[in-house]
Design a protein around this motif. Sequence first.
Motif, PDB file in Angstrom:
ATOM      1  N   ALA A  55       0.828  -1.209   0.000  1.00  0.00           N
ATOM      2  CA  ALA A  55       0.000   0.000   0.000  1.00  0.00           C
ATOM      3  C   ALA A  55       0.863   1.259   0.000  1.00  0.00           C
ATOM      4  CB  ALA A  55      -0.926  -0.001   1.211  1.00  0.00           C
ATOM      5  N   GLY A  56       1.954   1.239   0.735  1.00  0.00           N
ATOM      6  CA  GLY A  56       2.850   2.392   0.753  1.00  0.00           C
ATOM      7  C   GLY A  56       3.482   2.648  -0.600  1.00  0.00           C
ATOM      8  N   MET A  58       2.141   1.912  -3.419  1.00  0.00           N
ATOM      9  CA  MET A  58       1.116   2.376  -4.350  1.00  0.00           C
ATOM     10  C   MET A  58       0.695   3.812  -4.062  1.00  0.00           C
ATOM     11  SD  MET A  58      -1.270  -0.904  -5.202  1.00  0.00           S
ATOM     12  CE  MET A  58      -1.825  -1.224  -3.561  1.00  0.00           C
ATOM     13  N   TRP A  59       0.606   4.186  -2.788  1.00  0.00           N
ATOM     14  CA  TRP A  59       0.149   5.527  -2.441  1.00  0.00           C
ATOM     15  C   TRP A  59       1.245   6.572  -2.559  1.00  0.00           C
ATOM     16  CZ3 TRP A  59      -4.508   7.218  -2.586  1.00  0.00           C
ATOM     17  CH2 TRP A  59      -5.557   6.347  -2.391  1.00  0.00           C
ATOM     18  N   VAL A  62       1.180   8.180  -5.985  1.00  0.00           N
ATOM     19  CA  VAL A  62      -0.071   8.933  -6.156  1.00  0.00           C
ATOM     20  C   VAL A  62       0.066  10.317  -5.524  1.00  0.00           C
ATOM     21  CG1 VAL A  62      -2.496   9.031  -5.475  1.00  0.00           C
ATOM     22  CG2 VAL A  62      -1.548   6.905  -6.365  1.00  0.00           C
ATOM     23  N   PHE A  63       0.605  10.363  -4.307  1.00  0.00           N
ATOM     24  CA  PHE A  63       0.815  11.653  -3.660  1.00  0.00           C
ATOM     25  C   PHE A  63       1.888  12.466  -4.383  1.00  0.00           C
ATOM     26  CE2 PHE A  63      -1.097   9.532   0.101  1.00  0.00           C
ATOM     27  CZ  PHE A  63      -2.160  10.405   0.239  1.00  0.00           C
ATOM     28  N   SER A  94       6.581  10.911  -2.209  1.00  0.00           N
ATOM     29  CA  SER A  94       6.857  10.078  -3.366  1.00  0.00           C
ATOM     30  C   SER A  94       8.267   9.501  -3.369  1.00  0.00           C
ATOM     31  CB  SER A  94       6.627  10.885  -4.634  1.00  0.00           C
ATOM     32  OG  SER A  94       6.834  10.100  -5.760  1.00  0.00           O
ATOM     33  N   SER A  97       8.966   6.591  -0.920  1.00  0.00           N
ATOM     34  CA  SER A  97       8.418   5.293  -1.314  1.00  0.00           C
ATOM     35  C   SER A  97       9.272   4.653  -2.392  1.00  0.00           C
ATOM     36  CB  SER A  97       6.964   5.424  -1.768  1.00  0.00           C
ATOM     37  OG  SER A  97       6.887   6.099  -2.997  1.00  0.00           O
TER      38      SER A  97
END
Length: 138
Positions: A55-56, A58-59, A62-63, A94, A97
């Motif tokens: 999840a980290g 993927m998010w 996005v951010f 970003s 991650s």
Amino acid sequence: MLSGSSLIIATSALIGFALVENKIWATLPIGCLFLGTLTSTFPASILMKRIGRRAGFMWGPVFGLLGDFIGDHCNYRSKLFAFCYRLFFDWYVSMESVITTVCAAADITSADYRSRAISWVLAGGVLGSVYWPQLGEL
């Protein structure tokens, strides 16, 4: 993203120089960039621990895209502090991650395959930095 970091460092001061009348503020974007990197390491690791790496990973981008859209709008409007926000936000979420993907590749693989997994992650980044600009021209 790691390949593009040198471009961000090289151009952020030039953009800052173009956006302000008082040239003493021209290097403020570089300071925000490094401040974002400095302050994001610990919170990113806590977030990955709570919501999981998948999840980290993927998010985070996005951010990062959200920060890019804000920054593009701010560059169009010629606002220095909004551009600094973009650099801080983009690197805050970003970049951390992306950086931790190499660590994740090393953590989840066996000792025999570890060096190969890290090489694949880094090779993907290099290929992406070479082919992504060409995809944008289509």
